[in-house]
Design an enzyme around this catalytic site. Structure first.
Site, short mmCIF file in Angstrom:
data_model
loop_
_atom_site.label_atom_id
_atom_site.label_comp_id
_atom_site.label_asym_id
_atom_site.label_seq_id
_atom_site.Cartn_x
_atom_site.Cartn_y
_atom_site.Cartn_z
N GLU A 1 -17.91 7.79 -11.73
CA GLU A 1 -18.08 7.36 -10.50
C GLU A 1 -19.40 7.48 -10.02
OE1 GLU A 1 -18.11 5.87 -6.86
OE2 GLU A 1 -16.15 5.56 -8.14
N GLN A 2 -19.91 6.38 -9.37
CA GLN A 2 -21.56 6.60 -8.85
C GLN A 2 -21.63 7.29 -7.52
OE1 GLN A 2 -23.16 2.69 -8.31
NE2 GLN A 2 -21.73 2.09 -6.74
N ARG B 1 -4.99 4.29 2.68
CA ARG B 1 -6.01 3.83 1.50
C ARG B 1 -6.36 5.26 0.92
NH1 ARG B 1 -7.71 -1.03 -0.37
NH2 ARG B 1 -9.01 -0.90 -2.43
N TYR C 1 -0.06 -3.41 11.38
CA TYR C 1 1.02 -2.78 10.76
C TYR C 1 0.60 -0.91 10.79
CZ TYR C 1 -2.06 -2.78 6.30
OH TYR C 1 -3.01 -2.44 5.41
N ASP D 1 -10.67 -6.05 -9.40
CA ASP D 1 -12.03 -6.98 -8.44
C ASP D 1 -12.76 -7.32 -9.49
OD1 ASP D 1 -10.36 -7.36 -6.39
OD2 ASP D 1 -11.46 -6.21 -5.17
#
Length: 400
Positions: free
Chosen positions: A37-38, A111, A218, A296
């Site tokens: 992970e950068q 998230r 929501y 993605d």
């Protein structure tokens, strides 16, 4: 390339939802997994996710559903409402009905909560998550790939790019290509429920449809927060960051005159991020020797079906399980063959929803929404037929 039954060291680039789900699935298949992970710290943006039954089936198979339940909110209905009057174009029941129909719940989660549970599960399964690791290049070797980082080179049997729409691995594989601006910009934020005055926000997954704009609202965190995403059409946008702060006064002005449930949420909002909704052309390939892409990085999703995270989660399950059963080259070929038609169909549904939510075509657009309202009341099977192909899909039941 190595055979899957030999000891295997896999590097996943990107510690987002898709990358961590893949890392966990691979670890459960017995692989040695490192995540590069950068960023210098593990974190996720402060935004909500809608975890539909197709995603929940994967998370359940990985043993995450029990931990997530304490963070979740189960909406009562999926709704499309008029931006001013609040009248319903669609009000489809969720809750127990969606469990009965699809075999898994429909949850809203923050998230950051999903990310934290994935991190904890990865550590519990001996996944190495290595921060401040920025990938600069890779080279396919006879039995794997060498990976160029800042100041050092690493080696892996397999390298998997789960590094998002601005994927460095995709760029290295296929060349530099600018993202395609869709003409739409999204604002996002969360608001404490106790900060909202004068209205009671309905406990639903709601799309507020309006001319050239829409808002999604929501609940999160068991009902403590309300998440919103407000989308507007613009002619151009030069920034690409997910973390560009927007002017909340500008946001409120752009959606002034909307239904009070919307305007009161925005009135209580103290900060918001704004970003461009970009897409990319369909890739000619997803893999290159010992390297492949996920989420993605190979199929960016517009948010109009709330399926971006779900598609990455599905990808992760399929890829991890294929790698556990056959040769790497065959696994990569099968992975693309299984996933590409699925994600392409979801991308198309998302594009179609953009026009529906924004009433494209003026009166014609409004008539489409009214026709949807009639169908949901008198011919619900029409609505179900569209959602069944999305929510009823179960990668955990595929013969891989």
């Amino acid at each position: 390339m190595s055979n899957v039954h030999q000891p295997c060291h896999i590097v996943v680039v990107g510690a987002g939802i898709g990358g961590l789900t893949l890392a966990l699935g691979l670890a459960k298949q017995g692989f040695q997994v490192r995540v590069f992970e950068q960023s210098k710290a593990l974190s996720e943006v402060g935004a909500g996710l809608q975890l539909s039954p197709n995603a929940m089936k994967v998370l359940r198979s990985l043993g995450l559903d029990t931990a997530l339940e304490s963070h979740s909110f189960a909406p009562e209905y999926a709704c499309i409402r008029d931006y001013k009057s609040g009248s319903y174009y669609l009000r489809s029941p969720l809750g127990q009905e969606v469990i009965n129909r699809y075999g898994a719940p429909y949850w809203h989660v923050h998230r950051g909560d999903l990310h934290a549970e994935l991190v904890q599960a990865c550590y519990a399964n001996d996944v190495d998550i290595e921060l401040d690791h920025k990938v600069l290049g890779y080279r396919n070797e006879r039995n794997g790939a060498s990976i160029l980082l800042e100041g050092k080179t690493e080696w892996a049997d397999l390298l998997i790019g789960a590094d998002g729409i601005h994927s460095k691995i995709r760029e290295l594989m296929l060349g530099i290509e600018a993202p395609l601006f869709t003409g739409q910009v999204a604002w996002r934020g969360t608001v404490p429920v106790n900060a909202i005055k004068n209205v009671q926000v309905q406990p639903d997954a709601t799309v507020w449809a309006g001319p050239n704009q829409h808002v999604v609202t929501y609940y999160l965190k068991g009902g403590e927060l309300i998440n919103f995403v407000a989308v507007e059409e613009r002619a151009e946008w030069l920034q690409e960051s997910w973390r560009q702060e927007g002017d909340v006064k500008d946001l409120r002005q752009k959606f002034s005159g909307w239904h009070p449930e919307v305007t009161e949420i925005l009135a209580a909002c103290e900060s918001s991020f704004v970003w461009a909704l970009n897409s990319r052309p369909t890739l000619s390939k997803w893999s290159d020797g010992a390297v492949t892409l996920l989420g993605d990085a190979c199929h960016p999703m517009l948010p109009f079906m709330a399926q971006g995270a779900a598609m990455a989660i599905e990808d992760a399950y399929v890829l991890a399980n294929l790698l556990g059963k056959g040769s790497f080259s065959q696994a990569f070929n099968d992975y693309e063959a299984i996933r590409k038609p699925r994600v392409t169909a979801i991308q198309q549904l998302s594009r179609e929803n953009a026009g529906l939510y924004h009433m494209h075509g003026g009166l014609t657009g409004q008539l489409k929404l009214k026709a949807l309202s009639l169908a949901s009341r008198y011919a619900p099977s029409i609505v179900h037929s569209k959602l069944d192909s999305v929510y009823g899909y179960d990668v955990t039941s595929l013969t891989l």
